[in-house]
Design a protein around this motif. Structure first.
Motif, PDB file in Angstrom:
ATOM      1  N   GLN A   5      27.343  -2.397 -14.408  1.00  0.00           N
ATOM      2  CA  GLN A   5      27.461  -1.180 -14.168  1.00  0.00           C
ATOM      3  C   GLN A   5      27.209  -0.704 -15.645  1.00  0.00           C
ATOM      4  O   GLN A   5      27.504  -1.187 -16.637  1.00  0.00           O
ATOM      5  N   GLY A   6      27.514   0.694 -15.560  1.00  0.00           N
ATOM      6  CA  GLY A   6      27.359   1.458 -17.002  1.00  0.00           C
ATOM      7  C   GLY A   6      28.777   1.525 -17.319  1.00  0.00           C
ATOM      8  O   GLY A   6      29.875   1.266 -16.502  1.00  0.00           O
TER       9      GLY A   6
ATOM     10  N   PHE B 293      29.435   2.695 -30.934  1.00  0.00           N
ATOM     11  CA  PHE B 293      30.285   1.767 -30.021  1.00  0.00           C
ATOM     12  C   PHE B 293      30.762   0.448 -30.779  1.00  0.00           C
ATOM     13  O   PHE B 293      30.138  -0.025 -31.644  1.00  0.00           O
ATOM     14  N   GLY B 294      31.872  -0.046 -30.443  1.00  0.00           N
ATOM     15  CA  GLY B 294      32.214  -1.270 -30.913  1.00  0.00           C
ATOM     16  C   GLY B 294      31.623  -2.399 -29.855  1.00  0.00           C
ATOM     17  O   GLY B 294      30.906  -2.213 -28.762  1.00  0.00           O
ATOM     18  N   PRO B 295      31.711  -3.750 -30.181  1.00  0.00           N
ATOM     19  CA  PRO B 295      31.012  -4.772 -29.528  1.00  0.00           C
ATOM     20  C   PRO B 295      31.705  -5.171 -28.165  1.00  0.00           C
ATOM     21  O   PRO B 295      31.131  -5.668 -27.150  1.00  0.00           O
TER      22      PRO B 295
ATOM     23  N   GLU C  68      26.811  -7.105 -27.462  1.00  0.00           N
ATOM     24  CA  GLU C  68      27.062  -5.946 -28.222  1.00  0.00           C
ATOM     25  C   GLU C  68      27.535  -4.523 -27.487  1.00  0.00           C
ATOM     26  O   GLU C  68      27.022  -4.525 -26.546  1.00  0.00           O
ATOM     27  N   GLY C  69      27.741  -3.632 -28.481  1.00  0.00           N
ATOM     28  CA  GLY C  69      28.034  -2.563 -27.871  1.00  0.00           C
ATOM     29  C   GLY C  69      26.670  -1.749 -27.680  1.00  0.00           C
ATOM     30  O   GLY C  69      25.758  -1.883 -28.386  1.00  0.00           O
ATOM     31  N   PRO C  70      26.725  -0.590 -26.861  1.00  0.00           N
ATOM     32  CA  PRO C  70      25.571   0.405 -26.804  1.00  0.00           C
ATOM     33  C   PRO C  70      25.228   0.997 -28.051  1.00  0.00           C
ATOM     34  O   PRO C  70      26.177   1.160 -28.792  1.00  0.00           O
TER      35      PRO C  70
ATOM     36  N   PHE D 141      20.780   2.733 -21.090  1.00  0.00           N
ATOM     37  CA  PHE D 141      21.644   3.351 -20.406  1.00  0.00           C
ATOM     38  C   PHE D 141      21.279   5.079 -20.692  1.00  0.00           C
ATOM     39  O   PHE D 141      21.393   5.489 -21.770  1.00  0.00           O
TER      40      PHE D 141
ATOM     41  N   TYR E  27      21.146   5.384 -24.612  1.00  0.00           N
ATOM     42  CA  TYR E  27      21.759   4.149 -25.441  1.00  0.00           C
ATOM     43  C   TYR E  27      20.895   2.810 -25.107  1.00  0.00           C
ATOM     44  O   TYR E  27      20.381   2.857 -23.904  1.00  0.00           O
TER      45      TYR E  27
ATOM     46  N   PHE F  81      27.794   7.450 -17.712  1.00  0.00           N
ATOM     47  CA  PHE F  81      26.708   6.826 -17.926  1.00  0.00           C
ATOM     48  C   PHE F  81      26.139   6.490 -16.538  1.00  0.00           C
ATOM     49  O   PHE F  81      26.899   6.290 -15.740  1.00  0.00           O
ATOM     50  N   GLY F  82      24.852   6.104 -16.564  1.00  0.00           N
ATOM     51  CA  GLY F  82      24.180   5.508 -15.447  1.00  0.00           C
ATOM     52  C   GLY F  82      24.372   3.974 -15.313  1.00  0.00           C
ATOM     53  O   GLY F  82      25.195   3.559 -16.318  1.00  0.00           O
ATOM     54  N   THR F  83      23.942   3.344 -14.462  1.00  0.00           N
ATOM     55  CA  THR F  83      23.947   1.957 -14.514  1.00  0.00           C
ATOM     56  C   THR F  83      23.273   0.975 -15.240  1.00  0.00           C
ATOM     57  O   THR F  83      23.505  -0.318 -15.161  1.00  0.00           O
TER      58      THR F  83
ATOM     59  N   THR G 266      26.680  11.623 -32.233  1.00  0.00           N
ATOM     60  CA  THR G 266      26.618  10.419 -31.284  1.00  0.00           C
ATOM     61  C   THR G 266      28.000   9.592 -31.404  1.00  0.00           C
ATOM     62  O   THR G 266      28.683   9.629 -32.248  1.00  0.00           O
TER      63      THR G 266
ATOM     64  N   GLU H 260      26.712  14.451 -21.142  1.00  0.00           N
ATOM     65  CA  GLU H 260      27.856  14.819 -21.871  1.00  0.00           C
ATOM     66  C   GLU H 260      28.259  16.096 -21.241  1.00  0.00           C
ATOM     67  O   GLU H 260      27.652  16.921 -20.947  1.00  0.00           O
TER      68      GLU H 260
ATOM     69  N   LYS I 154      33.625  14.474 -22.507  1.00  0.00           N
ATOM     70  CA  LYS I 154      33.489  13.235 -21.607  1.00  0.00           C
ATOM     71  C   LYS I 154      31.890  12.769 -21.520  1.00  0.00           C
ATOM     72  O   LYS I 154      31.067  13.632 -21.339  1.00  0.00           O
ATOM     73  N   TYR I 155      31.769  11.529 -21.207  1.00  0.00           N
ATOM     74  CA  TYR I 155      30.293  11.065 -21.236  1.00  0.00           C
ATOM     75  C   TYR I 155      30.454  10.139 -19.918  1.00  0.00           C
ATOM     76  O   TYR I 155      31.182   9.522 -19.823  1.00  0.00           O
TER      77      TYR I 155
ATOM     78  N   LYS J 227      21.341  -1.444 -25.240  1.00  0.00           N
ATOM     79  CA  LYS J 227      22.348  -2.435 -25.307  1.00  0.00           C
ATOM     80  C   LYS J 227      21.777  -3.898 -25.363  1.00  0.00           C
ATOM     81  O   LYS J 227      21.138  -4.045 -24.448  1.00  0.00           O
TER      82      LYS J 227
ATOM     83  N   LEU K 179      35.139  -1.191 -23.988  1.00  0.00           N
ATOM     84  CA  LEU K 179      34.386  -0.652 -24.999  1.00  0.00           C
ATOM     85  C   LEU K 179      35.010   0.400 -25.728  1.00  0.00           C
ATOM     86  O   LEU K 179      35.760   1.303 -24.938  1.00  0.00           O
TER      87      LEU K 179
ATOM     88  N   PHE L  99      23.075   4.039 -29.968  1.00  0.00           N
ATOM     89  CA  PHE L  99      22.500   5.218 -29.678  1.00  0.00           C
ATOM     90  C   PHE L  99      21.030   5.238 -30.131  1.00  0.00           C
ATOM     91  O   PHE L  99      20.896   4.732 -31.167  1.00  0.00           O
TER      92      PHE L  99
ATOM     93  N   LEU M 182      21.942  11.643 -23.449  1.00  0.00           N
ATOM     94  CA  LEU M 182      21.776  10.655 -24.433  1.00  0.00           C
ATOM     95  C   LEU M 182      20.908   9.374 -23.867  1.00  0.00           C
ATOM     96  O   LEU M 182      21.609   8.985 -22.556  1.00  0.00           O
TER      97      LEU M 182
END
Lengths: 114, 114
Positions: free
Chosen positions: B41-42, B105-107, A42-44, A89, A36, A104-106, B102, A93, A101-102, A38, B91, A46, A34
């Protein structure tokens, strides 16, 4: 031991040109990828995803390519717009023993110049 | 419709203080995830709930971290005896449920431990 890597911390692109964001992974058991986006404070959000059984998925200006042999995926944005400026990002998954579980990259900070 | 909300948005704690972070997922969403995002970081996976069941807590960094979702909706992440290294954005994300869909996410809650 980072299983999902985004080696470019930042990228600048001229408006209207193509943006290519890259992501590498190490675990061949990942079954879904996936992207994302950002914005600050704010949150990421999709953006687009791809199953490990496919090599391309397209949604409007956004296309994700998956190269399983190279364990590499990329996000193409064409044409790039100033509103695309954000941190992107890549995430992978896994589903094991009933648990998602997800990983994420940096992130890569994209700046689209007007 | 309402998205995922988190409270407080910002929290400053003295080292050793206990904190509680709240997540209100989208109504009806089965899955709920907590992530910790350090600066630059992610998001890093902390824990996963399916309804009220905590199916995976492998990402919780220590036994000072505890999460619950007693009625399968609102979730609380509690950190006891906070340390400076706990400073991060926390998050929360929810998802309707399997199959793959998908996350929303929250903020985030920005926690600063002094």
């Amino acid at each position: 031991d980072q299983q999902v890597k985004q080696n470019s911390p930042s990228l600048s692109v001229q408006e209207g040109r193509i943006s290519i964001l890259n992501c590498d992974y190490t675990n061949s058991m990942f079954d879904y990828f996936l992207w994302y986006k950002k914005y600050p404070a704010e949150g990421p959000t999709f953006l687009i995803s791809i199953s490990s059984i496919k090599d391309k998925n397209e949604d409007g200006r956004f296309t994700v390519f998956l190269n399983k042999s190279a364990k590499h995926l990329s996000l193409h944005i064409v044409p790039s717009q100033p509103g695309d400026s954000a941190v992107y990002f890549c995430a992978a998954e896994t589903y094991t023993s009933g648990t998602y579980k997800y990983i994420f990259g940096t992130g890569t900070r994209l700046k689209v110049l007007a | 419709g309402a998205g995922v909300s988190q409270s407080p948005r910002y929290k400053v704690a003295k080292r050793g203080q206990d904190v509680a972070l709240r997540c209100d997922p989208i109504s009806g969403h089965v899955s709920l995830f907590w992530y910790q995002q350090a600066l630059g970081q992610g998001p890093e996976f902390l824990t996963y709930f399916q309804n009220e069941a905590q199916l995976d807590k492998s990402g919780l960094p220590s036994d000072r971290f505890f999460a619950e979702r007693p009625e399968g909706s609102v979730s609380t992440l509690k950190i006891q005896r906070t340390q400076q290294e706990d400073s991060a954005v926390y998050l929360c994300a929810s998802r309707p449920g399997p199959p793959q869909e998908t996350q929303y996410f929250g903020p985030g809650t920005r926690l600063l431990v002094l």
